[in-house]
Design an enzyme around this catalytic site. Sequence first.
Site, PDB file in Angstrom:
ATOM      1  N   ASN A 222       6.521  12.516  -5.134  1.00  0.00           N
ATOM      2  CA  ASN A 222       7.471  12.877  -4.089  1.00  0.00           C
ATOM      3  C   ASN A 222       8.613  11.869  -4.099  1.00  0.00           C
ATOM      4  O   ASN A 222       8.379  10.670  -4.280  1.00  0.00           O
ATOM      5  CB  ASN A 222       6.792  12.855  -2.714  1.00  0.00           C
ATOM      6  CG  ASN A 222       5.744  13.954  -2.595  1.00  0.00           C
ATOM      7  OD1 ASN A 222       5.923  15.050  -3.114  1.00  0.00           O
ATOM      8  ND2 ASN A 222       4.639  13.661  -1.930  1.00  0.00           N
TER       9      ASN A 222
ATOM     10  N   HIS B  56       4.412   6.499  -6.680  1.00  0.00           N
ATOM     11  CA  HIS B  56       2.996   6.787  -6.883  1.00  0.00           C
ATOM     12  C   HIS B  56       2.866   8.230  -7.328  1.00  0.00           C
ATOM     13  O   HIS B  56       3.643   9.089  -6.921  1.00  0.00           O
ATOM     14  CB  HIS B  56       2.196   6.540  -5.602  1.00  0.00           C
ATOM     15  CG  HIS B  56       2.792   7.166  -4.386  1.00  0.00           C
ATOM     16  ND1 HIS B  56       3.878   6.606  -3.715  1.00  0.00           N
ATOM     17  CD2 HIS B  56       2.510   8.312  -3.725  1.00  0.00           C
ATOM     18  CE1 HIS B  56       4.211   7.367  -2.700  1.00  0.00           C
ATOM     19  NE2 HIS B  56       3.402   8.426  -2.687  1.00  0.00           N
TER      20      HIS B  56
HETATM   21  P1  5GP Z   1       3.927  10.202  -0.159  1.00  0.00           P
HETATM   22  O1  5GP Z   1       4.059  11.029   1.086  1.00  0.00           O
HETATM   23  O2  5GP Z   1       4.775   8.947  -0.079  1.00  0.00           O
HETATM   24  O3  5GP Z   1       4.143  10.956  -1.428  1.00  0.00           O
HETATM   25  O4  5GP Z   1       2.412   9.750  -0.229  1.00  0.00           O
HETATM   26  C1  5GP Z   1       1.899   8.646   0.415  1.00  0.00           C
HETATM   27  C2  5GP Z   1       0.392   8.825   0.467  1.00  0.00           C
HETATM   28  O5  5GP Z   1      -0.185   7.575   0.778  1.00  0.00           O
HETATM   29  C3  5GP Z   1      -0.077   9.823   1.516  1.00  0.00           C
HETATM   30  O6  5GP Z   1      -0.798  10.878   0.898  1.00  0.00           O
HETATM   31  C4  5GP Z   1      -0.934   8.985   2.449  1.00  0.00           C
HETATM   32  O7  5GP Z   1      -2.064   9.678   2.912  1.00  0.00           O
HETATM   33  C5  5GP Z   1      -1.306   7.795   1.586  1.00  0.00           C
HETATM   34  N1  5GP Z   1      -1.536   6.565   2.323  1.00  0.00           N
HETATM   35  C6  5GP Z   1      -0.730   6.065   3.315  1.00  0.00           C
HETATM   36  N2  5GP Z   1      -1.244   4.898   3.750  1.00  0.00           N
HETATM   37  C7  5GP Z   1      -2.368   4.650   3.015  1.00  0.00           C
HETATM   38  C8  5GP Z   1      -3.325   3.603   3.021  1.00  0.00           C
HETATM   39  O8  5GP Z   1      -3.245   2.633   3.784  1.00  0.00           O
HETATM   40  N3  5GP Z   1      -4.357   3.706   2.134  1.00  0.00           N
HETATM   41  C9  5GP Z   1      -4.460   4.751   1.260  1.00  0.00           C
HETATM   42  N4  5GP Z   1      -5.512   4.747   0.418  1.00  0.00           N
HETATM   43  N5  5GP Z   1      -3.578   5.767   1.247  1.00  0.00           N
HETATM   44  C10 5GP Z   1      -2.546   5.719   2.112  1.00  0.00           C
END
Ligand code: 5GP
Length: 114
Positions: free
Chosen positions: A87, A100
Amino acid sequence: MSKTIFEKIIDKEIPSDIIYEDDLLIAIKDINPVAPVHLLIIPKKVIPTLNDLSKEDSIIVGKMVSLAKDLAKKLDIDKTGYRTVFNCNDHGGQTVYHIHLHLIGGRKMNWPPG
Ligand code: 5GP
């Protein structure tokens, strides 16, 4: 600049479920999984968004995709299939500003995404 949650995870300042780690990458279970398998493959190098990738970062991104393939096989979702997602920024749904790769599988996905 203050550390993102992923830098804190990489630096072991906060706990996470680590599935894989080497010098360049770490793979953890997503804290809020959207499918039976939901991993995040994260480079140790701080790169806020895909827009910030340099030419040299192609090696890292290649290794991220390659690790997604290996983990999909290890977790037995390679044959049924899976989705990999980067994303980028607000419209892409990015919430953590450290690139990521999501590896999502274990159920049938819909297309187009919401
Ligand atoms: P994005 O929305 O930036 O593509 O994805 C971020 C991801 O990180 C989300 O799916 C969210 O659930 C995950 N995430 C956010 N904070 C943490 C955390 O503290 N630990 C883990 N393992 N995942 C996290």
